[in-house]
Design a protein around this motif. Structure first.
Motif, short mmCIF file in Angstrom:
data_model
loop_
_atom_site.label_atom_id
_atom_site.label_comp_id
_atom_site.label_asym_id
_atom_site.label_seq_id
_atom_site.Cartn_x
_atom_site.Cartn_y
_atom_site.Cartn_z
N ARG A 99 2.12 -8.82 -4.71
CA ARG A 99 2.08 -7.56 -5.01
C ARG A 99 0.00 -7.72 -4.50
NH1 ARG A 99 4.00 -3.05 -2.97
NH2 ARG A 99 5.80 -2.34 -3.55
N SER A 100 -0.23 -7.21 -3.96
CA SER A 100 -2.09 -6.99 -4.61
C SER A 100 -3.06 -5.84 -4.07
CB SER A 100 -2.30 -8.06 -2.50
OG SER A 100 -3.60 -8.00 -2.23
N ARG A 101 -4.28 -6.53 -4.74
CA ARG A 101 -4.92 -5.16 -4.63
C ARG A 101 -5.36 -4.49 -3.66
NH1 ARG A 101 -9.36 -5.06 -7.23
NH2 ARG A 101 -9.90 -6.94 -6.43
N GLU A 102 -5.46 -3.73 -3.90
CA GLU A 102 -6.64 -2.82 -2.55
C GLU A 102 -7.80 -2.52 -2.58
OE1 GLU A 102 -5.33 0.73 0.43
OE2 GLU A 102 -6.87 1.94 -1.87
N ILE A 103 -8.71 -3.03 -1.53
CA ILE A 103 -9.77 -3.16 -1.68
C ILE A 103 -10.10 -1.92 -0.21
CG2 ILE A 103 -12.17 -4.44 -0.55
CD1 ILE A 103 -10.54 -7.03 -1.46
N LEU A 104 -11.32 -1.11 -0.79
CA LEU A 104 -11.67 -0.38 0.28
C LEU A 104 -13.71 -0.73 0.90
CD1 LEU A 104 -11.94 3.14 1.21
CD2 LEU A 104 -13.09 3.31 -1.18
N VAL A 105 -13.61 -0.74 2.12
CA VAL A 105 -13.96 -0.86 2.69
C VAL A 105 -14.94 0.18 3.15
CG1 VAL A 105 -15.37 -2.78 4.64
CG2 VAL A 105 -13.32 -3.46 3.60
N GLN A 106 -16.65 0.34 2.97
CA GLN A 106 -16.97 1.45 4.43
C GLN A 106 -18.28 0.83 4.61
OE1 GLN A 106 -17.14 5.09 3.03
NE2 GLN A 106 -18.32 4.81 4.48
N VAL A 107 -17.98 1.41 6.08
CA VAL A 107 -18.95 1.24 6.60
C VAL A 107 -20.70 2.83 6.96
CG1 VAL A 107 -19.52 0.11 9.11
CG2 VAL A 107 -17.60 -0.27 8.03
N SER A 108 -21.57 2.22 7.02
CA SER A 108 -22.42 3.14 7.98
C SER A 108 -23.77 2.76 8.43
CB SER A 108 -22.89 3.91 5.95
OG SER A 108 -23.55 2.39 5.69
N ASP A 109 -24.06 3.38 9.33
CA ASP A 109 -25.33 3.06 9.90
C ASP A 109 -26.75 3.41 9.04
OD1 ASP A 109 -26.44 5.49 9.27
OD2 ASP A 109 -25.16 6.06 10.96
N SER A 110 -27.87 2.98 10.15
CA SER A 110 -28.78 2.64 9.32
C SER A 110 -29.37 3.39 7.96
CB SER A 110 -29.94 1.84 10.01
OG SER A 110 -30.23 2.82 10.85
N THR A 111 -28.66 4.78 8.74
CA THR A 111 -29.34 5.78 7.06
C THR A 111 -28.31 6.24 6.14
OG1 THR A 111 -27.83 7.44 8.89
CG2 THR A 111 -30.65 6.92 9.46
N GLY A 112 -28.00 5.06 6.31
CA GLY A 112 -26.61 5.50 5.14
C GLY A 112 -25.59 6.53 5.82
N ALA A 113 -25.24 6.97 6.55
CA ALA A 113 -24.43 8.26 6.87
C ALA A 113 -22.81 6.99 7.08
CB ALA A 113 -24.59 8.69 8.46
N PRO A 114 -21.46 7.06 7.22
CA PRO A 114 -20.77 7.06 7.43
C PRO A 114 -20.65 6.52 9.01
CG PRO A 114 -19.92 8.93 7.29
CD PRO A 114 -21.85 8.63 6.65
N VAL A 115 -19.51 5.57 9.38
CA VAL A 115 -20.11 5.48 11.23
C VAL A 115 -17.86 4.84 10.94
CG1 VAL A 115 -20.36 3.07 13.17
CG2 VAL A 115 -21.35 4.54 11.61
N GLY A 116 -17.01 5.69 11.49
CA GLY A 116 -16.07 5.95 12.18
C GLY A 116 -15.88 5.28 13.27
N GLY A 117 -14.99 4.27 13.50
CA GLY A 117 -14.55 3.86 14.72
C GLY A 117 -14.69 2.64 15.10
N ALA A 118 -15.31 2.12 14.19
CA ALA A 118 -15.96 0.55 13.14
C ALA A 118 -14.51 -0.57 13.52
CB ALA A 118 -17.51 0.45 12.17
#
Length: 287
Positions: free
Chosen positions: A115-134
């Motif tokens: 079993r392994s721990r889960e890692i959450l990755v958050q991707v955002s643009d230069s303004t801090g807005a989230p980016v879907g489809g990256a």
């Protein structure tokens, strides 16, 4: 030393086995990759301990375990396995593991998944807005730099996932350090590397492109010197520290163009050719 073991050999497909958890229960839906190695893959001169931004590309075949945990391969990844081969197995909720195979082994092989721990990755643009489809790339970071013995399969621990509309993607932790970077169109984040993260934030940046040509002298002049894997590394310097930003393996002749993220605080950038027995060559520039 990862809890895998070979069982008695029997007639059947080219290679077969089973994926189980630490209680011996079947792990259904595990992805098992059979990878043909180069003769140099286990050579200390050949491998690289730094951030693995460009995992090696080798001939590979894949199989999925069924409800009983069974998997099978009808044909090997290559007709030439003189360099050896290995299995890498991964499944949702489990840490990816690897097993180096003996020459001619047909199994069945049992692979233990923990079993392994889960890692959450958050991707955002230069303004801090989230980016879907990256596209988020995840690799085992600096495996050869640990105190434990080098394992050939560690160079092949990599996966990619696409962020959801909220800019998030989830990964299972690899053993040791983790490396992440994200790509979206012509934008790219700087690599993130560290240990035991629960959340990683990646900020997409504008990029510039690097391309060039690598030529070597007559290889007969190298004599009996050990020959390693040559690569081009692009790095940026902030203060006195250089940060690897992109890597191209096995370069000879033309390479690129390679997209490289711009750093907010970079003083200069460097393209470096390295690999035994070549004396490292460097070019410094500002984009």
């Amino acid at each position: 030393g990862f809890g895998q073991r070979e069982l008695a050999e029997e007639e059947g497909p080219e290679l077969a086995g089973r994926t189980v958890d630490d209680e011996g229960a079947a792990v259904n839906g595990a992805l098992v990759r059979w990878i043909a190695l180069s003769t140099a893959d286990a050579d200390v001169v050949y491998r690289w301990p730094e951030v693995p931004l460009d995992p090696p590309q080798r001939s590979t075949v894949e199989s999925r375990s069924d409800l009983t945990g069974a998997f099978r391969f009808e044909a090997p990844p290559s007709t030439d396995l003189q360099g050896g081969s290995l299995l890498v197995a991964s499944a949702e909720g489990y840490r990816a593991v690897g097993l180096e195979l003996e020459s001619g082994a047909k199994g069945p092989v049992e692979i233990l998944l923990e079993r392994s721990r889960e890692i959450l990755v958050q991707v955002s643009d230069s303004t801090g807005a989230p980016v879907g489809g990256a596209i988020v790339h995840h690799m085992a970071g600096d495996p050869a730099g640990r105190d434990s013995a080098f394992q050939a399969h560690e160079r092949f621990l990599s996966e990619s996932r696409t962020t959801d509309p909220s800019g998030q993607a989830r990964f299972m932790e690899f053993q040791g350090k983790q490396t992440f970077y994200a790509v979206h169109g012509e934008q790219r984040s700087s690599p993130w590397q560290g240990s035991n993260p629960s959340k990683v934030e990646l900020r997409l940046k504008a990029t510039f492109r690097v391309a060039g040509t690598v030529s070597f002298p007559d290889r007969h002049q190298w004599g009996g010197s050990p020959v390693g894997e040559h690569r081009v590394e692009v790095a940026g310097r902030s203060g006195i520290a250089w940060r690897p930003l992109a890597v191209v393996r096995g370069v000879e002749g033309e390479f690129g163009p390679v997209d490289v993220p711009l750093l907010d605080d970079a003083v200069e950038y460097r393209v470096r050719l390295e690999g035994a027995p070549v004396v490292p060559q460097e070019v410094f520039f500002l984009p």
